[in-house]
Design a protein around this motif. Sequence first.
Motif, PDB file in Angstrom:
ATOM      1  N   GLU A 134       0.827  -1.212   0.000  1.00  0.00           N
ATOM      2  CA  GLU A 134       0.000   0.000   0.000  1.00  0.00           C
ATOM      3  C   GLU A 134       0.857   1.256   0.000  1.00  0.00           C
ATOM      4  O   GLU A 134       0.635   2.179  -0.786  1.00  0.00           O
ATOM      5  CB  GLU A 134      -0.931  -0.019   1.206  1.00  0.00           C
ATOM      6  N   LEU A 152      -2.006  12.640   1.549  1.00  0.00           N
ATOM      7  CA  LEU A 152      -3.274  12.018   1.922  1.00  0.00           C
ATOM      8  C   LEU A 152      -3.969  11.442   0.694  1.00  0.00           C
ATOM      9  O   LEU A 152      -4.456  10.306   0.713  1.00  0.00           O
ATOM     10  CB  LEU A 152      -4.186  13.044   2.602  1.00  0.00           C
ATOM     11  N   ARG A 155      -2.348   8.281  -0.630  1.00  0.00           N
ATOM     12  CA  ARG A 155      -2.588   7.119   0.228  1.00  0.00           C
ATOM     13  C   ARG A 155      -4.010   6.610   0.109  1.00  0.00           C
ATOM     14  O   ARG A 155      -4.262   5.394   0.121  1.00  0.00           O
ATOM     15  CB  ARG A 155      -2.262   7.466   1.684  1.00  0.00           C
ATOM     16  N   ILE A 156      -4.946   7.531   0.008  1.00  0.00           N
ATOM     17  CA  ILE A 156      -6.337   7.096  -0.130  1.00  0.00           C
ATOM     18  C   ILE A 156      -6.545   6.406  -1.471  1.00  0.00           C
ATOM     19  O   ILE A 156      -7.212   5.366  -1.556  1.00  0.00           O
ATOM     20  CB  ILE A 156      -7.293   8.288   0.024  1.00  0.00           C
ATOM     21  N   ALA A 159      -5.038   2.931  -1.232  1.00  0.00           N
ATOM     22  CA  ALA A 159      -5.786   2.029  -0.353  1.00  0.00           C
ATOM     23  C   ALA A 159      -7.116   1.622  -0.967  1.00  0.00           C
ATOM     24  O   ALA A 159      -7.478   0.436  -0.973  1.00  0.00           O
ATOM     25  CB  ALA A 159      -6.010   2.696   1.001  1.00  0.00           C
ATOM     26  N   THR A 160      -7.842   2.583  -1.496  1.00  0.00           N
ATOM     27  CA  THR A 160      -9.150   2.237  -2.040  1.00  0.00           C
ATOM     28  C   THR A 160      -8.994   1.390  -3.305  1.00  0.00           C
ATOM     29  O   THR A 160      -9.757   0.448  -3.520  1.00  0.00           O
ATOM     30  CB  THR A 160      -9.970   3.494  -2.362  1.00  0.00           C
ATOM     31  N   SER A 163      -8.137  -2.144  -2.209  1.00  0.00           N
ATOM     32  CA  SER A 163      -9.331  -2.782  -1.642  1.00  0.00           C
ATOM     33  C   SER A 163     -10.256  -3.236  -2.747  1.00  0.00           C
ATOM     34  O   SER A 163     -10.783  -4.354  -2.727  1.00  0.00           O
ATOM     35  CB  SER A 163     -10.085  -1.809  -0.745  1.00  0.00           C
TER      36      SER A 163
ATOM     37  N   SER B 163     -11.175   1.440   4.247  1.00  0.00           N
ATOM     38  CA  SER B 163      -9.811   1.835   3.899  1.00  0.00           C
ATOM     39  C   SER B 163      -9.637   3.331   4.060  1.00  0.00           C
ATOM     40  O   SER B 163      -8.636   3.805   4.623  1.00  0.00           O
ATOM     41  CB  SER B 163      -9.508   1.471   2.444  1.00  0.00           C
ATOM     42  N   THR B 164     -10.585   4.060   3.576  1.00  0.00           N
ATOM     43  CA  THR B 164     -10.487   5.515   3.655  1.00  0.00           C
ATOM     44  C   THR B 164     -10.455   5.981   5.104  1.00  0.00           C
ATOM     45  O   THR B 164      -9.631   6.821   5.498  1.00  0.00           O
ATOM     46  CB  THR B 164     -11.681   6.157   2.941  1.00  0.00           C
ATOM     47  N   ARG B 166      -9.520   4.333   7.690  1.00  0.00           N
ATOM     48  CA  ARG B 166      -8.243   3.951   8.278  1.00  0.00           C
ATOM     49  C   ARG B 166      -7.126   4.892   7.850  1.00  0.00           C
ATOM     50  O   ARG B 166      -6.388   5.422   8.678  1.00  0.00           O
ATOM     51  CB  ARG B 166      -7.896   2.513   7.874  1.00  0.00           C
ATOM     52  N   VAL B 167      -7.038   5.128   6.564  1.00  0.00           N
ATOM     53  CA  VAL B 167      -5.949   5.959   6.068  1.00  0.00           C
ATOM     54  C   VAL B 167      -6.079   7.394   6.564  1.00  0.00           C
ATOM     55  O   VAL B 167      -5.094   8.004   6.993  1.00  0.00           O
ATOM     56  CB  VAL B 167      -5.905   5.920   4.529  1.00  0.00           C
TER      57      VAL B 167
END
Lengths: 208, 208
Positions: A134, A152, A155-156, A159-160, A163, B163-164, B166-167
């Motif tokens: 990630e 930010l 990272r979002i 991550a999304t 997922s 995920s969002t 969390r991040v």
Amino acid sequence: MAEPPGLRARKKEATRLALHEAALRLAAEQGADRLHVEAIADAANVSRRTFSNYFSSKEEALFYDDAVRLRRMLELVRDRPADEAPWTVLSRAAEQLTAEGLDEPDPAWLARRRQLRAHPGLLAHQVAAYSTIERDLATELAPRLTGADVELRSRILAATFLSTLRVATQHWIENPRGSLLGAVRAGLRLAASNGTPGSWVRAVAGSS
Amino acid sequence: MAEPPGLRARKKEATRLALHEAALRLAAEQGADRLHVEAIADAANVSRRTFSNYFSSKEEALFYDDAVRLRRMLELVRDRPADEAPWTVLSRAAEQLTAEGLDEPDPAWLARRRQLRAHPGLLAHQVAAYSTIERDLATELAPRLTGADVELRSRILAATFLSTLRVATQHWIENPRGSLLGAVRAGLRLAASNGTPGSWVRAVAGSS
DNA sequence: AAGAAAGATTGCGCATTGAGCAAGTTTATT
DNA sequence: AATAAACTTGCTCAATGCGCAATCTTTCTT
């Protein structure tokens, strides 16, 4: 640059794969809870100690293929043009990855993966495998963003996206109508319009 | 329906919390790798065996607070009106959760959480904690969706939302400008428009 | 091609840990 | 107060992760 792997490297990859496959097979046959490191090692004709040299746990061995796929995806992302829109980069990388020979996987593999789904404790280890890259994915994405809150946002995004990839793949494994590529495409389209209720129906309709 | 918890239940919750806090404190003080179950149990004045009655691993103890928050969030989602748009349900629930007294958390807790971030192996366990309720959240969301592919869509919604959350939370912990609530709001807004490049800037600008 | 160097495999040992079991202790019920 | 239910604890064991040193294999050097 890219020297052909010598005998040493090939052997290593072979035993790694053997361990992974042994783990998967045994888990499917005997149940994930009765899976022991010793048995995996035996099945792959190595010692228990050697198993530890390759994987730090049986779960890591189980999800080694995910790890490979994800590392490969990171490469594909790196190879996308730098001016492509971030979500496009990710979508294209995912499509390439899926197209790269794993679109119609071996039915035995599919069946085993479906068995594994039953054991809920394993989900945690699968998401762990995903979480490993990630941060790498986010740092790869960051330079492709402009404006505020780059960290930010990257990272979002990472991550999304991960997922979505995970869920779409898993959903297709449990429920294989159509191709995996189609499932991934649909998932990404859905995720791209998470917040816009009206567009859901359109997004899904557009996938057929 | 909701009987006040007796002494028994209160004591249990107390030791559970004590174990969690001891784990967090020791991990921050001595480093996450030198954390042993025995030490945690000692610090909480229970036996090693009792620790196992509460948590199945030290990592579970470490992230107990996340688990609590997430279970609470599931409740909040359940309490939202049934006709609310899914992403709105999730956003509102997240906002309520954040507002519920955790908006300005204890600085010591914050510092400890920041220490933990250093240890990369722990990320896997945190995402594991989140994955635990992923399915529950999805099945809660499913009846709120209409149209095709309800199962896939609910699972993607749940996964990307978590995920969002969390991040965004983690990012705020590492980088606390403004309130946590603000960070969560910004994160959710960003995630809601993942696929639409032009809207990023607007979405972020709108958060200030 | 021979020998040295680097790398991989293995067995051994030890510390950590998750869990079953039964005895002792604390809380709840009547 | 007596009984039942739930919780804690120590004991024990199997599984595991890993350091270490010996041995075997591949690769590199000359």
